[in-house]
Design an enzyme around this catalytic site. Structure first.
Site, PDB file in Angstrom:
ATOM      1  CE  LYS A 224      -4.493   0.946   0.216  1.00 46.96           C
ATOM      2  NZ  LYS A 224      -5.547   0.218  -0.488  1.00 46.96           N
TER       3      LYS A 224
ATOM      4  N   GLY B 283     -20.996   6.326   4.745  1.00 44.59           N
ATOM      5  CA  GLY B 283     -20.093   6.738   3.676  1.00 44.59           C
ATOM      6  C   GLY B 283     -20.644   6.367   2.318  1.00 44.59           C
ATOM      7  CB  VAL B 284     -23.066   7.493   0.134  1.00 46.58           C
ATOM      8  CG1 VAL B 284     -23.893   6.522   0.943  1.00 46.58           C
ATOM      9  CG2 VAL B 284     -23.303   8.927   0.632  1.00 46.58           C
ATOM     10  N   GLY B 285     -19.460   7.557  -0.884  1.00 39.80           N
ATOM     11  CA  GLY B 285     -18.616   7.980  -1.984  1.00 39.80           C
ATOM     12  C   GLY B 285     -18.784   7.025  -3.147  1.00 39.80           C
TER      13      GLY B 285
ATOM     14  CB  VAL C  64     -17.119   1.795  -2.680  1.00 36.77           C
ATOM     15  CG1 VAL C  64     -17.604   0.404  -2.277  1.00 36.77           C
ATOM     16  CG2 VAL C  64     -15.877   1.690  -3.555  1.00 36.77           C
TER      17      VAL C  64
END
Length: 348
Positions: free
Chosen positions: A80, A181-183, A185
């Site tokens: 990463k 969280g609704v970015g 994905v």
């Protein structure tokens, strides 16, 4: 403190620190394992409270990528990248070029891709400085491009599997899913769920984004500090990690936790806490593997878009394997998944 001294250091093969003051780059590339292939994982662009937090994130995320790639049956190890953003999240062409040089200096031990704070256009920019990059615009019908939709599809299939396992139904109509969280994905997951008639409640730090999506899907919006304890069938963490911890787990009202966020458990003990409460947990690196499937197949030149979708469709069977062994052994699903993954990377 050296990388060896961090609690999340797990015999990583390499922890590389990069600094280019002229370009404004401070970055970390952590290579956890190359046992199954080159270390593959996205690069995160984030403003951290301090550098220790950034190193810890890189260590945890790279180990998660080793496990994710192994459990997905991919010819890739785990690594990463983390770029430390300033308070204004200033991203320049010079900074991206410097990071590309950092990636290139590792000679293919790390294959970078898209992650939080990094766009598809950034991948194109990085590709000008290194060939060790994936997530580039795909040819017609081929794997590649933004991995977010593949991740969202895999999580959606995993949520369906969890609902079937815990609630005994293969229908999502009327099932209440609370998404944190609704970015890219989380938003994609919400759309899939809405398409099958699920009841959706969402929360996001970007209130406008949450309200816009809710209006489009007929969803409810909750404040960020209330979504985890929503009275729902499924709690789906799709933001940043460490949301499941000693303080938060007792407040969860849903019988299922299944979401896209990486490193959802703040500590290994939190998997036991979920298990003790009787909550069915979908280990994050098993359910959210869709994106890396797309990325690795693209880089290896092995996959069409149809092949990516076929492999993503195997995610539920891997979850069932974990849950079946958890039921048989009495161990938490998180412990079972870790053991299976470590066996696959030669660290049993």
């Amino acid at each position: 403190m050296t990388p060896w001294d961090y609690p999340d250091f797990d015999d990583h093969e390499g922890v590389h620190l990069f600094r280019d003051p002229a370009a404004g780059l401070t970055a970390i590339i952590a290579v956890h394992s190359t046992h199954l292939g080159p270390g593959s994982g996205g690069v995160r662009f984030w403003h951290y409270a301090d550098r220790d937090a950034a190193i810890t994130d890189a260590l945890r995320l790279s180990r998660g990528m080793s496990y994710k790639n192994a459990m997905a049956g991919l010819p890739a190890g785990g690594a990463k990248g983390v770029i430390l953003a300033d308070a204004n999240h200033t991203k320049t062409p010079e900074l991206l070029a410097a990071f590309a040089r950092a990636v290139d200096s590792l000679g293919g031990r790390y294959i970078t891709a898209q992650d939080v704070g990094v766009s598809a256009d950034d991948m194109v920019a990085l590709s000008k400085g290194t060939r060790f990059v994936s997530g580039l615009p795909p040819a017609e019908g081929q794997a590649g491009g933004d991995p977010g939709p593949s991740t969202a599809l895999g999580v959606f299939l995993g949520v369906k599997a969890a609902v079937n396992r815990a609630l005994g139904t293969d229908r999502l109509e009327g099932i209440h899913v609370a998404i944190q969280g609704v970015g890219s994905v989380g938003g994609g997951l919400a759309r899939h769920l809405a398409g099958e008639g699920a009841r959706i409640t969402i929360a996001d730090v970007d209130q406008h984004r949450a309200e816009t999506l809710a209006a489009a899907l007929g969803a409810e919006v909750l404040p960020v500090d209330q979504i985890l304890s929503a009275d729902a069938d499924v709690f789906s963490p799709c933001a940043l990690g460490a949301v499941l911890n000693e303080a938060s787990i007792p407040t969860i009202r849903a019988p299922i936790v299944a979401g896209a966020a990486n490193n959802q458990l703040a500590t290994p003990e939190d998997g036991q806490r979920l298990h003790d409460r009787g909550i069915l947990y979908a280990p994050d690196y098993v359910i959210n593997a869709g994106g890396i499937i797309n990325v690795v197949l693209e880089y290896a030149g092995q996959g069409s878009a149809a092949e990516v979708e076929a492999r993503v469709a195997q995610i539920p069977s891997r979850l069932y394997q974990v849950w079946d062994e958890s039921s048989a052994s009495g161990e938490p699903a998180a412990v079972v998944a870790d053991r299976l993954a470590r066996e696959l990377i030669g660290r049993a």
